[in-house]
Design a protein around this motif. Structure first.
Motif, PDB file in Angstrom:
ATOM      1  N   GLY A  84       6.410  32.289   5.955  1.00  0.00           N
ATOM      2  CA  GLY A  84       5.681  32.730   4.785  1.00  0.00           C
ATOM      3  C   GLY A  84       4.244  32.248   4.788  1.00  0.00           C
ATOM      4  O   GLY A  84       3.702  31.806   5.811  1.00  0.00           O
ATOM      5  N   PRO A  85       3.593  32.276   3.605  1.00  0.00           N
ATOM      6  CA  PRO A  85       2.173  31.910   3.507  1.00  0.00           C
ATOM      7  C   PRO A  85       1.975  30.405   3.615  1.00  0.00           C
ATOM      8  O   PRO A  85       2.920  29.628   3.735  1.00  0.00           O
ATOM      9  N   THR A  86       0.725  30.007   3.535  1.00  0.00           N
ATOM     10  CA  THR A  86       0.392  28.589   3.611  1.00  0.00           C
ATOM     11  C   THR A  86       0.807  27.866   2.337  1.00  0.00           C
ATOM     12  O   THR A  86       0.920  28.457   1.263  1.00  0.00           O
ATOM     13  N   VAL A  87       1.039  26.570   2.470  1.00  0.00           N
ATOM     14  CA  VAL A  87       1.435  25.740   1.326  1.00  0.00           C
ATOM     15  C   VAL A  87       0.423  24.622   1.165  1.00  0.00           C
ATOM     16  O   VAL A  87      -0.346  24.304   2.080  1.00  0.00           O
ATOM     17  N   THR A  88       0.428  24.015  -0.019  1.00  0.00           N
ATOM     18  CA  THR A  88      -0.468  22.897  -0.319  1.00  0.00           C
ATOM     19  C   THR A  88       0.257  21.584  -0.066  1.00  0.00           C
ATOM     20  O   THR A  88       1.334  21.355  -0.613  1.00  0.00           O
ATOM     21  N   ALA A  89      -0.340  20.739   0.748  1.00  0.00           N
ATOM     22  CA  ALA A  89       0.222  19.424   1.053  1.00  0.00           C
ATOM     23  C   ALA A  89      -0.672  18.373   0.402  1.00  0.00           C
ATOM     24  O   ALA A  89      -1.839  18.229   0.767  1.00  0.00           O
ATOM     25  N   ARG A  90      -0.115  17.654  -0.571  1.00  0.00           N
ATOM     26  CA  ARG A  90      -0.858  16.610  -1.265  1.00  0.00           C
ATOM     27  C   ARG A  90      -0.634  15.285  -0.557  1.00  0.00           C
ATOM     28  O   ARG A  90       0.512  14.891  -0.319  1.00  0.00           O
ATOM     29  N   ARG A  91      -1.724  14.590  -0.261  1.00  0.00           N
ATOM     30  CA  ARG A  91      -1.646  13.319   0.444  1.00  0.00           C
ATOM     31  C   ARG A  91      -2.231  12.217  -0.423  1.00  0.00           C
ATOM     32  O   ARG A  91      -3.355  12.324  -0.916  1.00  0.00           O
ATOM     33  N   GLY A  92      -1.467  11.164  -0.581  1.00  0.00           N
ATOM     34  CA  GLY A  92      -1.964  10.002  -1.317  1.00  0.00           C
ATOM     35  C   GLY A  92      -2.824   9.132  -0.429  1.00  0.00           C
ATOM     36  O   GLY A  92      -2.404   8.727   0.668  1.00  0.00           O
ATOM     37  N   LEU A  93      -4.031   8.825  -0.879  1.00  0.00           N
ATOM     38  CA  LEU A  93      -4.961   8.025  -0.104  1.00  0.00           C
ATOM     39  C   LEU A  93      -4.988   6.565  -0.555  1.00  0.00           C
ATOM     40  O   LEU A  93      -4.884   5.654   0.260  1.00  0.00           O
ATOM     41  N   VAL A  94      -5.127   6.362  -1.852  1.00  0.00           N
ATOM     42  CA  VAL A  94      -5.218   5.017  -2.418  1.00  0.00           C
ATOM     43  C   VAL A  94      -4.402   4.992  -3.708  1.00  0.00           C
ATOM     44  O   VAL A  94      -4.488   5.918  -4.520  1.00  0.00           O
ATOM     45  N   SER A  95      -3.607   3.947  -3.888  1.00  0.00           N
ATOM     46  CA  SER A  95      -2.830   3.752  -5.112  1.00  0.00           C
ATOM     47  C   SER A  95      -3.262   2.449  -5.764  1.00  0.00           C
ATOM     48  O   SER A  95      -3.365   1.414  -5.094  1.00  0.00           O
ATOM     49  N   ILE A  96      -3.504   2.497  -7.073  1.00  0.00           N
ATOM     50  CA  ILE A  96      -3.958   1.325  -7.829  1.00  0.00           C
ATOM     51  C   ILE A  96      -3.104   1.211  -9.084  1.00  0.00           C
ATOM     52  O   ILE A  96      -2.891   2.196  -9.795  1.00  0.00           O
ATOM     53  N   GLU A  97      -2.615   0.006  -9.332  1.00  0.00           N
ATOM     54  CA  GLU A  97      -1.894  -0.290 -10.577  1.00  0.00           C
ATOM     55  C   GLU A  97      -2.744  -1.232 -11.412  1.00  0.00           C
ATOM     56  O   GLU A  97      -2.961  -2.391 -11.051  1.00  0.00           O
ATOM     57  N   LEU A  98      -3.237  -0.724 -12.534  1.00  0.00           N
ATOM     58  CA  LEU A  98      -4.086  -1.489 -13.439  1.00  0.00           C
ATOM     59  C   LEU A  98      -3.222  -2.137 -14.507  1.00  0.00           C
ATOM     60  O   LEU A  98      -2.525  -1.446 -15.252  1.00  0.00           O
ATOM     61  N   GLN A  99      -3.259  -3.450 -14.588  1.00  0.00           N
ATOM     62  CA  GLN A  99      -2.459  -4.200 -15.554  1.00  0.00           C
ATOM     63  C   GLN A  99      -3.347  -4.622 -16.718  1.00  0.00           C
ATOM     64  O   GLN A  99      -4.307  -5.369 -16.539  1.00  0.00           O
ATOM     65  N   HIS A 100      -3.024  -4.116 -17.915  1.00  0.00           N
ATOM     66  CA  HIS A 100      -3.823  -4.397 -19.101  1.00  0.00           C
ATOM     67  C   HIS A 100      -3.468  -5.770 -19.671  1.00  0.00           C
ATOM     68  O   HIS A 100      -2.427  -6.340 -19.365  1.00  0.00           O
ATOM     69  N   ARG A 101      -4.332  -6.246 -20.544  1.00  0.00           N
ATOM     70  CA  ARG A 101      -4.070  -7.490 -21.256  1.00  0.00           C
ATOM     71  C   ARG A 101      -4.139  -7.273 -22.767  1.00  0.00           C
ATOM     72  O   ARG A 101      -4.572  -8.153 -23.524  1.00  0.00           O
ATOM     73  N   GLY A 102      -3.701  -6.084 -23.211  1.00  0.00           N
ATOM     74  CA  GLY A 102      -3.699  -5.789 -24.635  1.00  0.00           C
ATOM     75  C   GLY A 102      -2.802  -6.721 -25.427  1.00  0.00           C
ATOM     76  O   GLY A 102      -3.138  -7.120 -26.548  1.00  0.00           O
TER      77      GLY A 102
END
Length: 453
Positions: A84-102
């Motif tokens: 079939g046709p082309t598909v979209t491949a999503r690639r993760g480059l950088v992952s960040i987990e932001l921890q709040h201090r609320g």
């Protein structure tokens, strides 16, 4: 799973496409690049400008949360499908987990309010309380909620400086706290009225707890309204967190956790915990900040697209991924599963960014009653260093002989304290070299949760 990418800047400081760590080591070894930032690690090329590079652009995806927020940088490639046709491949480059201090901010403000209330009730010399009917400007949020918006915006702004972000995708989700408190769907009049419809809190609690003390069961005595989970430990004023207590039990329990107070009566403890429901503070915080966060991100000059939480869950389930903040951020946005769109790479390393603040504005340290106990130095910088700076220490002798990297806690006499992965020790300021100034955040890393089976 794949290696997390490294941020790359052009000769003039403009962001380029992130590269593989092996490529970064090669460029640094050949002296074609220099380290521009230690955490998150960023390098700047010496021999390539933005005009000489090919930049496709990346997308920033955000999964906001009450205690932590996930951010992921992704790119998308068109790949030919087997049939079939082309598909979209999503690639993760950088992952960040932001921890709040609320929660820390909320606790500090409650503590300050308690100090002031105690000093007023003791008739000590102190300013009068402010009026309760004062107005707030449009868009005002309590400091603990404003912190969540500001830290997410600050992290997104930094990522826009380190990577060529062309779009921002954010999950915008709302919570029905009324239905959540009931534990079932509500309709009609039942949805419009809460548990206190037609009554008052004390009358409702008297009927709920059988006009007896919740903790000892005594009747026929004056009963006070008590918080099952103390407010000083994060308990809310929600009606499900209120109980009736005789004067003796109320004074004996104080601010102790209910688990410790009724440790010798597990049957009654289980009964009370079944009655007390989970606080809705986190859900209310998300409802209060979701539009504020979207409006704040729109000031970055990058298109902002909002998506529902249901779409994120469908994407994550279809890809067979575990639920974490960073994985949810990777799954935010449109994926056409019927056409074969897939997520082909999840970064195996997550950058943990914890909001630590920039210190205290108070010039005194209070005692348990809120009175000044000792003076703090007015200057925050001592011998060229500020608490929280990332430094490299060279110890010439002693138990900690060698080279160490960590965060410094400064002292006015110059004998600073250095915190490393191996422990904490004192080091003279002459043996320190500054790597990166403190900016209110600390950085660490962890491995991403693997796919679910």
């Amino acid at each position: 799973m794949g290696q997390a990418r490294v941020f790359v800047l052009a000769k003039g400081g403009q962001p380029l496409m992130p590269c593989h760590p092996a490529r970064a080591r090669e460029l640094l070894a050949k002296d074609r690049a220099v380290v521009a930032r230690q955490a998150p690690f960023t390098m700047r090329l010496k021999d390539r400008t933005l005009a000489d590079a090919e930049v496709d652009g990346v997308r920033l995806r955000i999964d906001p949360g009450s205690k932590g927020t996930g951010l992921a940088l992704t790119d998308e490639k068109k790949e030919p499908a087997a049939h079939g046709p082309t598909v979209t491949a999503r690639r993760g480059l950088v992952s960040i987990e932001l921890q709040h201090r609320g929660d820390q901010i909320h606790h500090s403000m409650r503590q300050r309010a308690g100090y002031r209330h105690r000093r007023r009730s003791a008739h000590c010399r102190y300013r009068a309380p402010r009026s309760a009917n004062r107005t707030h400007p449009d868009g005002w949020l309590p400091p603990s909620l404003r912190h969540r918006v500001d830290t997410t915006l600050s992290t997104a702004r930094r990522l826009c400086r380190y990577a060529p972000v062309t779009e921002i995708h954010i999950e915008s989700v709302t919570f029905d706290t009324h239905a959540m408190s009931a534990g079932r769907p509500l309709t009609g009049t039942e949805y419009q009225q809460g548990p206190l419809a037609g009554t008052e809190a004390r009358a409702y609690l008297l009927e709920l707890w059988g006009r007896a003390c919740t903790y000892c069961g005594i009747t026929g005595v004056p009963l006070n309204i008590d918080h099952i989970h103390p407010r000083s430990r994060g308990g809310s004023d929600r009606i499900a967190n209120l109980a009736l207590a005789c004067i003796g039990c109320n004074q004996a329990k104080g601010s102790r956790p209910i688990e410790k107070f009724l440790a010798n009566d597990p049957v009654r403890l289980a009964q009370i915990l079944r009655q007390a429901k989970t606080p809705l503070r986190d859900s209310a915080a998300m409802n209060s900040t979701r539009w504020q966060l979207t409006a704040a991100l729109s000031t970055l000059g990058v298109p902002v697209l909002t998506w529902s939480g249901g779409r994120t869950k469908r994407n994550r389930t279809a890809m067979g991924l575990a639920k974490t903040h960073t994985v949810d951020a990777l799954c935010v946005g449109l994926l056409d599963h019927e056409s074969g769109d897939v997520i082909v790479r999840v970064p195996q390393q997550v950058c943990l960014v914890k909001a630590t603040g920039r210190g205290s504005y108070a010039r005194t340290t209070p005692d348990r009653y809120g009175f000044p106990r000792l003076q703090r130095p007015r200057a925050k910088q001592h011998h060229g260093f500020i608490t929280g700076d990332l430094v490299r220490a060279t110890m010439p002798s002693g138990r900690w002989k060698g080279t160490w990297t960590g965060r410094v806690s400064v002292r006015s006499r110059g004998q600073h304290s250095l915190t490393t992965s191996a422990g904490r020790f004192n080091v003279l300021h002459r043996n320190l070299r500054l790597l990166q100034r403190a900016e209110g955040y600390s950085y660490a890393s962890k491995r991403e949760t693997p796919k679910i089976s």
